[in-house]
Design a protein around this motif. Sequence first.
Motif, mmCIF file in Angstrom:
data_model
loop_
_atom_site.group_PDB
_atom_site.id
_atom_site.type_symbol
_atom_site.label_atom_id
_atom_site.label_comp_id
_atom_site.label_asym_id
_atom_site.label_seq_id
_atom_site.Cartn_x
_atom_site.Cartn_y
_atom_site.Cartn_z
ATOM 1 N N LYS B 1 0.848 -1.185 0.000
ATOM 2 C CA LYS B 1 0.000 0.000 0.000
ATOM 3 C C LYS B 1 0.880 1.231 0.000
ATOM 4 O O LYS B 1 1.768 1.362 0.835
ATOM 5 N N ALA B 2 0.672 2.152 -0.936
ATOM 6 C CA ALA B 2 1.480 3.355 -0.984
ATOM 7 C C ALA B 2 1.158 4.225 0.229
ATOM 8 O O ALA B 2 0.042 4.242 0.736
ATOM 9 N N GLY B 3 2.196 4.975 0.659
ATOM 10 C CA GLY B 3 2.014 5.852 1.805
ATOM 11 C C GLY B 3 1.427 7.182 1.392
ATOM 12 O O GLY B 3 0.953 7.364 0.271
ATOM 13 N N VAL B 4 1.500 8.143 2.297
ATOM 14 C CA VAL B 4 1.025 9.490 2.020
ATOM 15 C C VAL B 4 2.063 10.184 1.131
ATOM 16 O O VAL B 4 3.255 10.169 1.450
ATOM 17 N N THR B 5 1.613 10.751 0.042
ATOM 18 C CA THR B 5 2.523 11.373 -0.922
ATOM 19 C C THR B 5 2.319 12.876 -0.957
ATOM 20 O O THR B 5 1.192 13.344 -1.166
ATOM 21 N N GLN B 6 3.405 13.603 -0.761
ATOM 22 C CA GLN B 6 3.328 15.060 -0.812
ATOM 23 C C GLN B 6 4.224 15.589 -1.934
ATOM 24 O O GLN B 6 5.349 15.117 -2.126
ATOM 25 N N THR B 7 3.701 16.563 -2.643
ATOM 26 C CA THR B 7 4.488 17.225 -3.694
ATOM 27 C C THR B 7 4.274 18.724 -3.633
ATOM 28 O O THR B 7 3.199 19.199 -3.234
ATOM 29 N N PRO B 8 5.299 19.520 -4.007
ATOM 30 C CA PRO B 8 6.671 19.068 -4.270
ATOM 31 C C PRO B 8 7.419 18.792 -2.960
ATOM 32 O O PRO B 8 6.896 19.058 -1.890
ATOM 33 N N ARG B 9 8.615 18.289 -3.028
ATOM 34 C CA ARG B 9 9.409 18.038 -1.829
ATOM 35 C C ARG B 9 10.031 19.327 -1.312
ATOM 36 O O ARG B 9 10.169 19.509 -0.099
ATOM 37 N N TYR B 10 10.429 20.171 -2.223
ATOM 38 C CA TYR B 10 11.087 21.437 -1.855
ATOM 39 C C TYR B 10 10.508 22.575 -2.700
ATOM 40 O O TYR B 10 10.154 22.376 -3.859
ATOM 41 N N LEU B 11 10.442 23.744 -2.071
ATOM 42 C CA LEU B 11 9.947 24.933 -2.759
ATOM 43 C C LEU B 11 10.697 26.148 -2.241
ATOM 44 O O LEU B 11 10.885 26.277 -1.028
ATOM 45 N N ILE B 12 11.078 27.014 -3.164
ATOM 46 C CA ILE B 12 11.665 28.290 -2.761
ATOM 47 C C ILE B 12 10.821 29.392 -3.382
ATOM 48 O O ILE B 12 10.591 29.402 -4.598
ATOM 49 N N LYS B 13 10.330 30.291 -2.538
ATOM 50 C CA LYS B 13 9.476 31.385 -2.992
ATOM 51 C C LYS B 13 10.003 32.684 -2.397
ATOM 52 O O LYS B 13 10.830 32.683 -1.471
ATOM 53 N N THR B 14 9.493 33.789 -2.908
ATOM 54 C CA THR B 14 9.842 35.091 -2.336
ATOM 55 C C THR B 14 8.624 35.681 -1.635
ATOM 56 O O THR B 14 7.473 35.282 -1.896
ATOM 57 N N ARG B 15 8.884 36.609 -0.743
ATOM 58 C CA ARG B 15 7.809 37.256 0.016
ATOM 59 C C ARG B 15 6.743 37.823 -0.916
ATOM 60 O O ARG B 15 7.067 38.398 -1.964
ATOM 61 N N GLY B 16 5.504 37.661 -0.521
ATOM 62 C CA GLY B 16 4.403 38.194 -1.299
ATOM 63 C C GLY B 16 3.818 37.217 -2.303
ATOM 64 O O GLY B 16 2.680 37.404 -2.759
ATOM 65 N N GLN B 17 4.580 36.183 -2.652
ATOM 66 C CA GLN B 17 4.051 35.182 -3.588
ATOM 67 C C GLN B 17 3.060 34.274 -2.883
ATOM 68 O O GLN B 17 2.885 34.339 -1.677
ATOM 69 N N GLN B 18 2.429 33.419 -3.690
ATOM 70 C CA GLN B 18 1.548 32.425 -3.106
ATOM 71 C C GLN B 18 2.026 31.034 -3.527
ATOM 72 O O GLN B 18 2.769 30.882 -4.505
ATOM 73 N N VAL B 19 1.606 30.012 -2.758
ATOM 74 C CA VAL B 19 2.102 28.665 -3.017
ATOM 75 C C VAL B 19 0.985 27.653 -2.788
ATOM 76 O O VAL B 19 0.106 27.870 -1.939
ATOM 77 N N THR B 20 1.011 26.584 -3.547
ATOM 78 C CA THR B 20 0.053 25.495 -3.388
ATOM 79 C C THR B 20 0.811 24.193 -3.196
ATOM 80 O O THR B 20 1.689 23.857 -3.985
ATOM 81 N N LEU B 21 0.463 23.475 -2.122
ATOM 82 C CA LEU B 21 1.081 22.192 -1.807
ATOM 83 C C LEU B 21 0.032 21.103 -1.977
ATOM 84 O O LEU B 21 -1.148 21.324 -1.710
ATOM 85 N N SER B 22 0.492 19.910 -2.366
ATOM 86 C CA SER B 22 -0.437 18.831 -2.648
ATOM 87 C C SER B 22 -0.171 17.622 -1.765
ATOM 88 O O SER B 22 0.976 17.341 -1.398
ATOM 89 N N CYS B 23 -1.243 16.897 -1.448
ATOM 90 C CA CYS B 23 -1.136 15.716 -0.597
ATOM 91 C C CYS B 23 -2.097 14.638 -1.103
ATOM 92 O O CYS B 23 -3.301 14.887 -1.242
ATOM 93 N N SER B 24 -1.562 13.446 -1.352
ATOM 94 C CA SER B 24 -2.393 12.301 -1.710
ATOM 95 C C SER B 24 -2.376 11.324 -0.545
ATOM 96 O O SER B 24 -1.312 10.829 -0.178
ATOM 97 N N PRO B 25 -3.539 11.036 0.047
ATOM 98 C CA PRO B 25 -3.563 10.176 1.230
ATOM 99 C C PRO B 25 -3.392 8.709 0.863
ATOM 100 O O PRO B 25 -3.419 8.338 -0.319
ATOM 101 N N ILE B 26 -3.236 7.895 1.889
ATOM 102 C CA ILE B 26 -3.214 6.453 1.700
ATOM 103 C C ILE B 26 -4.566 6.031 1.143
ATOM 104 O O ILE B 26 -5.609 6.566 1.550
ATOM 105 N N SER B 27 -4.555 5.074 0.221
ATOM 106 C CA SER B 27 -5.784 4.621 -0.396
ATOM 107 C C SER B 27 -6.788 4.160 0.658
ATOM 108 O O SER B 27 -6.448 3.384 1.565
ATOM 109 N N GLY B 28 -8.003 4.694 0.568
ATOM 110 C CA GLY B 28 -9.043 4.320 1.532
ATOM 111 C C GLY B 28 -9.168 5.291 2.700
ATOM 112 O O GLY B 28 -10.155 5.268 3.427
ATOM 113 N N HIS B 29 -8.163 6.135 2.885
ATOM 114 C CA HIS B 29 -8.239 7.137 3.956
ATOM 115 C C HIS B 29 -8.998 8.356 3.452
ATOM 116 O O HIS B 29 -8.698 8.896 2.387
#
Lengths: 110, 113
Positions: B1-29
Amino acid sequence: EDKVVQSPLSLVVHEGDTVTLNCSYEVTNFRSLLWYKQEKKAPTFLFMLTSSGIEKKSGRLSSILDKKELFSILNITATQTGDSAVYLCAVNSGAQKLVFGQGTRLTINP
Amino acid sequence: KAGVTQTPRYLIKTRGQQVTLSCSPISGHRSVSWYQQTPGQGLQFLFEYFSETQRNKGNFPGRFSGRQFSNSRSEMNVSTLELGDSALYLCASSSPSPDEKLFFGSGTQLSVL
């Protein structure tokens, strides 16, 4: 305010020693207490405790909960260098909201 | 069973920007929660979603928001980034009651310059 306090914050021992990590809590709504091991990024699940006095055991690790005195301990016997990590205690206060302690940084020297 | 997957692993942004992070849960959760981890504050709860509904929210400003899709995948958004938003953002998923163990992903390390 919900609070989880772990002690000690840092611990250095020699390989083969036994260690006891402490976790006390004050929360308005208690569902369970969880222990995690964090080596790099992802905290990995160790134990979930919901009932007082019942010891959970996995290999050299064990944990017990005292709901009357509001604390839990995590024991590690015959420690190995691979046990070096930050150990996190958290209380689930409902709707999967975990309140974490500061963590105990455990270092095992060979 | 695959674990919890988060993307991206690393992000570098500057002040004032916006960011979106993603998460795929374990199947069935169906429950997904988000946490911020910093050296000073430790792990702090951001919010939790179950069946596309936010059930619980921590004490973070409105710049932090999230959502969950019908396949249980979740996204977290931070707008108008500040230097203090630099942190490891961890996502956790859990199975339905009574076994409510939370399993964490490896996180997204966000650096705001």
